[in-house]
Design a protein around this motif. Structure first.
Motif, PDB file in Angstrom:
ATOM      1  N   ARG A   1       2.661   2.768  11.176  1.00 54.49           N
ATOM      2  CA  ARG A   1       2.738   1.142  11.050  1.00 54.49           C
ATOM      3  C   ARG A   1       4.249   0.975  10.614  1.00 54.49           C
ATOM      4  NH1 ARG A   1      -2.396  -1.091  10.271  1.00 54.49           N
ATOM      5  NH2 ARG A   1      -3.782   0.396  11.141  1.00 54.49           N
ATOM      6  N   LEU A   2       5.243   1.543  10.053  1.00 60.16           N
ATOM      7  CA  LEU A   2       6.459   1.285   9.903  1.00 60.16           C
ATOM      8  C   LEU A   2       7.203   1.359  11.325  1.00 60.16           C
ATOM      9  CD1 LEU A   2       9.033   1.174   8.196  1.00 60.16           C
ATOM     10  CD2 LEU A   2       9.043   3.603   8.363  1.00 60.16           C
ATOM     11  N   LEU A   3       6.873   2.114  12.222  1.00 56.86           N
ATOM     12  CA  LEU A   3       7.497   2.331  13.620  1.00 56.86           C
ATOM     13  C   LEU A   3       7.127   0.877  14.370  1.00 56.86           C
ATOM     14  CD1 LEU A   3       7.128   5.967  14.458  1.00 56.86           C
ATOM     15  CD2 LEU A   3       9.418   4.874  14.212  1.00 56.86           C
TER      16      LEU A   3
ATOM     17  N   TRP B   1       1.853   7.049  -2.408  1.00 50.42           N
ATOM     18  CA  TRP B   1       0.633   6.743  -2.688  1.00 50.42           C
ATOM     19  C   TRP B   1      -0.363   6.864  -1.748  1.00 50.42           C
ATOM     20  CZ3 TRP B   1      -1.739   5.352  -7.330  1.00 50.42           C
ATOM     21  CH2 TRP B   1      -0.675   5.270  -8.268  1.00 50.42           C
ATOM     22  N   THR B   2       0.069   7.494  -0.462  1.00 47.18           N
ATOM     23  CA  THR B   2      -0.732   7.971   0.441  1.00 47.18           C
ATOM     24  C   THR B   2      -1.182   9.545   0.106  1.00 47.18           C
ATOM     25  OG1 THR B   2       0.067   6.468   2.024  1.00 47.18           O
ATOM     26  CG2 THR B   2      -1.387   8.301   2.848  1.00 47.18           C
ATOM     27  N   PHE B   3      -0.431  10.462  -0.030  1.00 47.02           N
ATOM     28  CA  PHE B   3      -0.340  11.614   0.257  1.00 47.02           C
ATOM     29  C   PHE B   3      -1.326  12.542  -1.198  1.00 47.02           C
ATOM     30  CE2 PHE B   3       1.111  15.897  -1.185  1.00 47.02           C
ATOM     31  CZ  PHE B   3       0.817  16.578  -0.221  1.00 47.02           C
ATOM     32  N   TRP B   4      -0.612  11.910  -2.561  1.00 47.38           N
ATOM     33  CA  TRP B   4      -1.178  12.429  -3.753  1.00 47.38           C
ATOM     34  C   TRP B   4      -2.746  12.124  -3.842  1.00 47.38           C
ATOM     35  CZ3 TRP B   4       1.180  16.867  -4.649  1.00 47.38           C
ATOM     36  CH2 TRP B   4       2.499  16.732  -4.458  1.00 47.38           C
TER      37      TRP B   4
ATOM     38  N   ARG C   1       4.201  -6.219   5.174  1.00 42.29           N
ATOM     39  CA  ARG C   1       5.302  -6.123   4.350  1.00 42.29           C
ATOM     40  C   ARG C   1       6.552  -5.495   4.931  1.00 42.29           C
ATOM     41  NH1 ARG C   1       3.765  -8.756  -0.073  1.00 42.29           N
ATOM     42  NH2 ARG C   1       1.880  -8.566  -0.894  1.00 42.29           N
ATOM     43  N   PHE C   2       6.194  -4.393   5.725  1.00 42.20           N
ATOM     44  CA  PHE C   2       7.159  -3.674   6.541  1.00 42.20           C
ATOM     45  C   PHE C   2       8.065  -4.626   7.635  1.00 42.20           C
ATOM     46  CE2 PHE C   2       4.873   0.508   6.427  1.00 42.20           C
ATOM     47  CZ  PHE C   2       5.210   0.920   5.190  1.00 42.20           C
ATOM     48  N   ALA C   3       7.291  -5.457   8.193  1.00 44.08           N
ATOM     49  CA  ALA C   3       7.694  -6.488   9.123  1.00 44.08           C
ATOM     50  C   ALA C   3       8.427  -7.594   8.184  1.00 44.08           C
ATOM     51  CB  ALA C   3       6.383  -7.149   9.921  1.00 44.08           C
ATOM     52  N   GLU C   4       8.096  -8.151   7.320  1.00 43.04           N
ATOM     53  CA  GLU C   4       8.595  -9.152   6.425  1.00 43.04           C
ATOM     54  C   GLU C   4       9.990  -8.687   6.014  1.00 43.04           C
ATOM     55  OE1 GLU C   4       7.850 -11.628   2.289  1.00 43.04           O
ATOM     56  OE2 GLU C   4       6.451 -10.518   3.139  1.00 43.04           O
ATOM     57  N   TYR C   5       9.925  -7.458   5.366  1.00 40.00           N
ATOM     58  CA  TYR C   5      11.405  -7.020   4.484  1.00 40.00           C
ATOM     59  C   TYR C   5      12.088  -6.718   6.062  1.00 40.00           C
ATOM     60  CZ  TYR C   5       8.405  -6.396   0.671  1.00 40.00           C
ATOM     61  OH  TYR C   5       7.705  -6.526  -0.466  1.00 40.00           O
TER      62      TYR C   5
ATOM     63  N   LEU D   1      13.189  -2.145   1.927  1.00 42.68           N
ATOM     64  CA  LEU D   1      12.264  -1.478   2.985  1.00 42.68           C
ATOM     65  C   LEU D   1      12.139  -0.201   2.539  1.00 42.68           C
ATOM     66  CD1 LEU D   1      10.484  -1.896   5.449  1.00 42.68           C
ATOM     67  CD2 LEU D   1      12.669  -1.329   6.795  1.00 42.68           C
ATOM     68  N   SER D   2      13.285   0.700   2.260  1.00 42.12           N
ATOM     69  CA  SER D   2      13.202   2.101   2.324  1.00 42.12           C
ATOM     70  C   SER D   2      12.717   2.348   0.771  1.00 42.12           C
ATOM     71  CB  SER D   2      14.822   2.373   2.066  1.00 42.12           C
ATOM     72  OG  SER D   2      15.020   3.686   1.853  1.00 42.12           O
ATOM     73  N   ALA D   3      12.663   1.621  -0.087  1.00 37.67           N
ATOM     74  CA  ALA D   3      12.174   2.033  -1.363  1.00 37.67           C
ATOM     75  C   ALA D   3      10.435   1.685  -1.116  1.00 37.67           C
ATOM     76  CB  ALA D   3      12.672   1.106  -2.621  1.00 37.67           C
ATOM     77  N   TYR D   4      10.197   0.739  -0.409  1.00 41.29           N
ATOM     78  CA  TYR D   4       8.681   0.383  -0.283  1.00 41.29           C
ATOM     79  C   TYR D   4       8.016   1.503   0.555  1.00 41.29           C
ATOM     80  CZ  TYR D   4       4.678  -2.509   0.343  1.00 41.29           C
ATOM     81  OH  TYR D   4       3.407  -3.024   0.545  1.00 41.29           O
ATOM     82  N   VAL D   5       8.809   1.910   1.700  1.00 39.10           N
ATOM     83  CA  VAL D   5       8.403   3.028   2.649  1.00 39.10           C
ATOM     84  C   VAL D   5       8.201   4.341   1.596  1.00 39.10           C
ATOM     85  CG1 VAL D   5       8.952   4.605   4.231  1.00 39.10           C
ATOM     86  CG2 VAL D   5       9.254   2.276   4.590  1.00 39.10           C
ATOM     87  N   ALA D   6       8.879   4.487   0.807  1.00 42.98           N
ATOM     88  CA  ALA D   6       8.876   5.887  -0.118  1.00 42.98           C
ATOM     89  C   ALA D   6       7.730   5.677  -1.009  1.00 42.98           C
ATOM     90  CB  ALA D   6      10.258   5.946  -0.848  1.00 42.98           C
TER      91      ALA D   6
END
Length: 459
Positions: free
Chosen positions: A388-390, A336-339, A313-317, A326-331
Motif C-alpha cells: 500500500r505504501l508503494l 502493529w502488523t507483525f507482532w 494516510r500514506f497518500a495524505e502525508y 510518513l517514515s514514523a507512521y510506516v514503522a
C-alpha cells in the motif's frame, strides 16, 4: 518543601484496574496518528474477526449440509467470484484511498464530488460488461466442463457487478475513516444473509446443492451492496456540501490501472493454490484445503486491518511532503502488523485440529497443511502493508512486477507439487512464493524510498 516532598515521594502501587487502564492507554495511546490508526485498525480487526466467525460457521454448515462434492464445487465458483470481483473495478476501489485524500488536500471539491459518484458508475458499467462476456465464455466451454458447475458459474457471473460496486464503496468509506460502513455490509451482513438464505432453503425442503448455495450467495451480495449504497450516499450528502461535479476519468484510470496490476497479481497469488488444486485433485480435497485457509484467515485479517487503515494516510502525508511523519507512521504500521500476526498464528496452531474437526472428521487431516501455510503468512507480515505504501507513493509498477514474479513462481511450483502432493504441495508453493515476494518488496522499498521496512533489525 511540601511540593518537593510530593514530587519525590514514591508513588503508591497501582491497583489491577489502574494497571489495566495503563495497559490500554499504552496500546491505544501515542501520537495522534498512531492512536487513531490503532483504534481504526482495531475496529477493522474486530469486524473481520466477527465476520470470520460468521463465515466460519457458514462454511461449516455448508460443508455439512451440501456434502463434500457439492461443497467443493461451491468453493471453486465462489473463489472465482472473490478473485474476479477484486479485479474488475479497474483499480478504482484501492485507488480511492489515494485519489480522495489528494483531492481533499488540494481543495479540488468538484473533482472529489465527481469521483464519489462517477467512480461507482464506472465500476458498475465495466464489471457488468465483463460479467456478460464471462457468461459467454462459460457457455462456449460448457461441453468440456463438469455439468454440475455450469449453472453455479452463471450465477457467479451475475454476482460480480454487485461485488465490484461493494468493493468500490468500501474504498470510499475507508478514505473517510468510516470503517464500519465500509466493512460490515460485506463481511458481516453478507455472511449472515448467506446463512439465513441457505437455512431457509433447507427449511423449505429444497436440495442444497452448489446451485442453491450460489443463488443464496448472489442474493446476499446484491442486498448488502444496495443497503451499503443507501447509507453511504446519505453520509456523503451531509459530509460534502453540494456543488459542481467534474469527472477526470482519464486521471482516475491513470492512477488506478497501475494499482489494478498490483491488486490483480496479489489476488492471483492469494487464490492460485485453490484454483490449481481444483484442476489436479478431487473436489473433496479442495474442500479440506479451503477449510484450512479459512481457519488461518485470522492472521491475514491483521495485515488487512493495518493496510485498510494506513493507505490513505500514506497518500495524505506524501501529498503534504512530510517525510519524517510518513517514515514514523510506516514503522508503526509494520510493528502493529507483525507482532499481532505472530501471536495469532501461534494461537491458531494450538487449536487448529479442533477447529478443523468442526467441518467434519475428515477435515482434521488438513492440520499438517496448516502448519506449512502458516509459515508464508508470518514471513509476509514482517514487512507490514508496504504494498500500500508503494501504491500510494506512485511506485505501482515496481510493486506489480514483484507480485507478478511471485505469482508466476507460485503457478510453477503448484504445477510441479500439487499433482503429487495435493494440498501440502499447494501450501508449500504459496509459502515459498510469499517468502520470495517479501524479500523482493523489502529491497524495493529500501532502494526506492530508503526505508528499513522490517519489524525487527536496524532502521
Amino acid at each position: 518543601m511540601a511540593v518537593i516532598q510530593s514530587q519525590s515521594a514514591t508513588p503508591a502501587p497501582a491497583g489491577p484496574l489502574a494497571r489495566l487502564r495503563g495497559l490500554v492507554a499504552g496500546l491505544l495511546g501515542g501520537s495522534h496518528e498512531a492512536s487513531v490508526t490503532k483504534r481504526l485498525a482495531g475496529t477493522i480487526f474486530i469486524i473481520r474477526v466477527i465476520s470470520a466467525a460468521i463465515a466460519y460457521l457458514a462454511q461449516i454448515l455448508l460443508a455439512r449440509w451440501m456434502g463434500a462434492s457439492d461443497y467443493g464445487i461451491y468453493v471453486y465458483v465462489w473463489t472465482w467470484v472473490l478473485l474476479l470481483g477484486s479485479m474488475l473495478d479497474l483499480g478504482i476501489a484501492p485507488s480511492a484511498q489515494k485519489i480522495i485524500p489528494e483531492y481533499r488536500t488540494r481543495g479540488e471539491l468538484a473533482l472529489l464530488r465527481g469521483f464519489l459518484s462517477g467512480g461507482r458508475w464506472l465500476t458498475l458499467a465495466s464489471s457488468g460488461i465483463i460479467a456478460l462476456l464471462l457468461a459467454g465464455v462459460v457457455h462456449l466451454l460448457s461441453p468440456w466442463m463438469d455439468p454440475n458447475s455450469i449453472v453455479p458459474l452463471y450465477i457467479g457471473c451475475l454476482t460480480l457487478p454487485a461485488f465490484v460496486v461493494a468493493n468500490t464503496q468500501d474504498g470510499i468509506a475507508r478514505s473517510h475513516d468510516w470503517m464500519q460502513l465500509g466493512l460490515m455490509p460485506q463481511f458481516i451482513i453478507r455472511q449472515g444473509l448467506i446463512i439465513g438464505l441457505t437455512a431457509g432453503a433447507l427449511a423449505l425442503g429444497l436440495n442444497l446443492g452448489a446451485t442453491a448455495a450460489m443463488a443464496a450467495s448472489a442474493a446476499a451480495v446484491w442486498i448488502s451492496m444496495i443497503g451499503q449504497m443507501i447509507v453511504l450516499n446519505r453520509r456523503l450528502v451531509s459530509h460534502i456540501e453540494p456543488g459542481e461535479k467534474a469527472h477526470d476519468v482519464k486521471g482516475w484510470l491513470a492512477t488506478s490501472l497501475p494499482i489494478l496490476l498490483v491488486e490483480s497479481f496479489y489476488q492471483l497469488l492469494s487464490y492460485t493454490d485453490v484454483l490449481m488444486l481444483q484442476q489436479f485433485r478431487p473436489s473433496e480435497e479442495v474442500g479440506v484445503y479451503f477449510a484450512v485457509v479459512k481457519t488461518l484467515a485470522l492472521v491475514s485479517f491483521i495485515h488487512y486491518a493495518m493496510a485498510a487503515t494506513t493507505a490513505h494516510r500514506f497518500a495524505e502525508y506524501n501529498a503534504l511532503g512530510d517525510k519524517d511523519r510518513l517514515s514514523a507512521y510506516v514503522a508503526h504500521a509494520i510493528k502493529w502488523t507483525f507482532w499481532p500476526s505472530l501471536l495469532a498464528t501461534a494461537a491458531l496452531l494450538v487449536v487448529g485440529k479442533p477447529l478443523l474437526w468442526l467441518f467434519g472428521p475428515n477435515f482434521v487431516g488438513g492440520y499438517d497443511i496448516m502448519l506449512v501455510a502458516a509459515i508464508g503468512l508470518i514471513v509476509r507480515s514482517a514487512i507490514g502493508p508496504v504494498e500500500r505504501l508503494l501504491n500510494m507513493l506512485g511506485h505501482q509498477q515496481i510493486c506489480a512486477a514483484a507480485y507478478a514474479v511471485a505469482f508466476f513462481m507460485n503457478v510453477g511450483l503448484c504445477m510441479a507439487l500439487v499433482p503429487r502432493y495435493g494440498g501440502m504441495g499447494a501450501a508449500a508453493s504459496t509459502s515459498l512464493s510469499l517468502t520470495f515476494e517479501t524479500i523482493l518488496l523489502f529491497y524495493v522499498v529500501r532502494s526506492r524510498l530508503g526505508l528499513h521496512v522490517l519489524a525487527f533489525g536496524k532502521r
